[in-house]
Structures are given as C-alpha cells and as structure tokens.
Design an enzyme around this catalytic site. Structure first.
Site, short mmCIF file in Angstrom:
data_model
loop_
_atom_site.label_atom_id
_atom_site.label_comp_id
_atom_site.label_asym_id
_atom_site.label_seq_id
_atom_site.Cartn_x
_atom_site.Cartn_y
_atom_site.Cartn_z
CB SER A 56 -7.01 52.44 8.77
OG SER A 56 -6.95 51.20 9.44
CE LYS A 99 -4.47 48.80 7.25
NZ LYS A 99 -4.94 50.11 7.66
#
Length: 196
Positions: A56, A99
């Site tokens: 990711s 993230k």
C-alpha cells in the site's frame, strides 16, 4: 626464606589479578545493564521498530521494509501534510497501518476524476504511484470534512491501499497516531531517513 618471599609475592600478584578481573567484570556488567535499560527506554518511549506488510505504500515503502517510528515528535508538534504516520487498526494489538497524511484538521478533502482537492484546490503532490481509479475514490468521492484533530490519510499506492477512503478506516485522530515513520533500517541498501 627466599622461597617464602617468592610465594608471598606470587599470592599477592594472584590476589591482585583476581580483584582486577572481578572489578572489570563488574564494570562490564554495569555498562551492559545501562545499555539494555537505555535501549528499552528509547524503544518504548521515543522510538518503535515496525515492519511494512503489503504494497500500500509503494513506491516509497516496500513489503518487509523495517522502520524506526519516532514516537515523541507529535507530543511537541502537530503532524504535517505528507508525513508518513503509523496508527492502530481498530485498536487491535500489534496491527498498525502506515499511511501518508493528505488532509489536515479543518480541511475538506475530495477526490474528483482521480485527483485530490483540498478546500476545492488541486493538491500538488507526486507521492501517488498512479492516478486514483474512479472506483477507488471511496468516501472521498463526496467532500470529506475533517474535524478538529482529524487527519485524512492515503497510501502511496493509491489503487491498492485501505485508508481514509474506506469506512473501516475513515479519518484518523491525532490521539490515535503512534508516531511518524522516521528511518528505514532494512534492507541495508535502502537505509536512510524517509522523505516526508
């Protein structure tokens, strides 16, 4: 008489050597305790080692990268846009997401035609691996208003990331952020500070 003096000198030398070895051993033990205690305190309160699982955050971070997370900075300063942060998933123990912060408290985030807008202005950034697919706009297909202390995060691999666009993640609060990804320590060929 001479033999007795020699034996006495030898026993004194042996006793002195034993005492010296014991003293040096005690110093070494003392230093080891300090090193172990310092390492524990640093890793528990100041930094934390974490490992990346999945794709990711590609191309910035890869699967199996090992990082040191700075746990202390956000006690003195606010997170900034583009910081790479670590936060828990649904309060499950030892499961964290990594993230990048895109939206800051008080802002409105929206994704239109694969582009990110902050307060109706196009966000200039080049961290995303690719243009966001229309079916990956998620919650941000509509304007997402961030409350006080809320952040909107995305993975750099935008089409293969579970992040604030997903209702299971949503906006994250400052209080849930463990810290900022600071240094990549493994693999050694990629060792270095992370670009925020």
């Amino acid at each position: 008489m001479e033999n007795q003096e020699l034996e006495s000198n030898e026993s004194r030398n042996t006793g002195g050597r034993t005492k010296k070895v014991f003293t040096e051993g005690l110093h070494l033990f003392f230093y080891l305790v300090i090193v172990i205690l310092s390492t524990f305190l640093i890793m528990h309160f100041i930094g934390q080692r974490t490992q990346v699982y999945g794709q990711s955050m590609e191309n910035t971070l890869s699967n199996q990268d090992s990082l040191i997370v700075d746990k202390i900075s956000y006690h003195f300063a606010k997170p900034h846009r583009f910081d790479i942060v670590v936060f828990p998933v649904d309060d499950k123990k030892n499961i964290y997401y990594i993230k990048r912060i895109i939206g800051l408290p008080g802002e409105t985030v929206q994704i239109i035609d694969g582009k990110i807008y902050i307060n109706n202005k196009l966000l200039k950034e080049d961290y995303g691996k690719e243009v966001i697919a229309i079916d990956r706009e998620g919650l941000a297909a509509q304007p997402v208003m961030l409350g006080k202390g809320d952040y909107f995060v995305l993975g750099d691999n935008r089409n293969h990331s579970m992040d604030s666009r997903d209702p299971e993640v949503g906006n994250i609060s400052k209080s849930s952020i463990i810290g900022k990804a600071w240094v990549r320590v493994w693999p050694l060929k990629k060792f270095g500070f992370l670009n925020h």
